[in-house]
Scaffold this active site. Sequence first.
Site, PDB file in Angstrom:
ATOM      1  N   TYR A   1       0.838  -1.195   0.000  1.00 40.43           N
ATOM      2  CA  TYR A   1       0.000   0.000   0.000  1.00 40.43           C
ATOM      3  C   TYR A   1       0.871   1.242   0.000  1.00 40.43           C
ATOM      4  CZ  TYR A   1      -3.728  -3.160   1.401  1.00 40.43           C
ATOM      5  OH  TYR A   1      -4.635  -4.179   1.448  1.00 40.43           O
TER       6      TYR A   1
ATOM      7  N   HIS B   1      -7.212   0.375  -1.753  1.00 39.23           N
ATOM      8  CA  HIS B   1      -6.674  -0.932  -2.135  1.00 39.23           C
ATOM      9  C   HIS B   1      -5.159  -0.846  -2.294  1.00 39.23           C
ATOM     10  CE1 HIS B   1     -10.515  -2.902  -2.734  1.00 39.23           C
ATOM     11  NE2 HIS B   1     -10.936  -1.822  -3.349  1.00 39.23           N
TER      12      HIS B   1
ATOM     13  N   LYS C   1      -3.452  -4.143 -10.278  1.00 34.71           N
ATOM     14  CA  LYS C   1      -2.272  -3.859  -9.480  1.00 34.71           C
ATOM     15  C   LYS C   1      -1.035  -4.006 -10.352  1.00 34.71           C
ATOM     16  CE  LYS C   1      -4.533  -5.546  -5.320  1.00 34.71           C
ATOM     17  NZ  LYS C   1      -5.393  -4.416  -5.318  1.00 34.71           N
TER      18      LYS C   1
END
Length: 165
Positions: free
Chosen positions: A102, A111, A142
Amino acid sequence: MKGRLVDGHVVVEEESAASKLVQRGFGRKRERGLHLSLVEALYLLEKRKLEVVKGGRSLSLEELLGEQEEGLLTRYAVYRDLRERGYVVKTGFKFGTHFRVYERGAYPKEHSRYLVHAVREGDAISFTELARAVRLAQGVRKKLLFAVVDDEEDITYYAVERVTP
């Protein structure tokens, strides 16, 4: 603060200590205390923020490393590096990788931004495994990073992505 080594993780039962750790992005709250992964416990032990107890006696960093799982030293080197850079690092098991990372200040409101897989320099990875990891990371929006740890414990991060013409 104290934690007990139980079945491959460390449990912090004292509520105030657990709350402080959670606020800093460590562990996972469970019914019976806060559960820290081995890399989290190693980091806190190295920083002298945690005492790890097994069988009624305190463990040193070396003894906790003796509880070693396959690749623990490599994962710990990457975990420590990311934490030192100010990131919150959580396990990435459900994404098939070592860590989800993160941005500073984002946890737990947002997220994770990265999936990070820790490997030793010289380790082999198949194209199939690489393709699977890239597709999974892109499927959950991601960035996939491979953290390559060399013999001197220096870490180089490589972003891997699928490009379509």
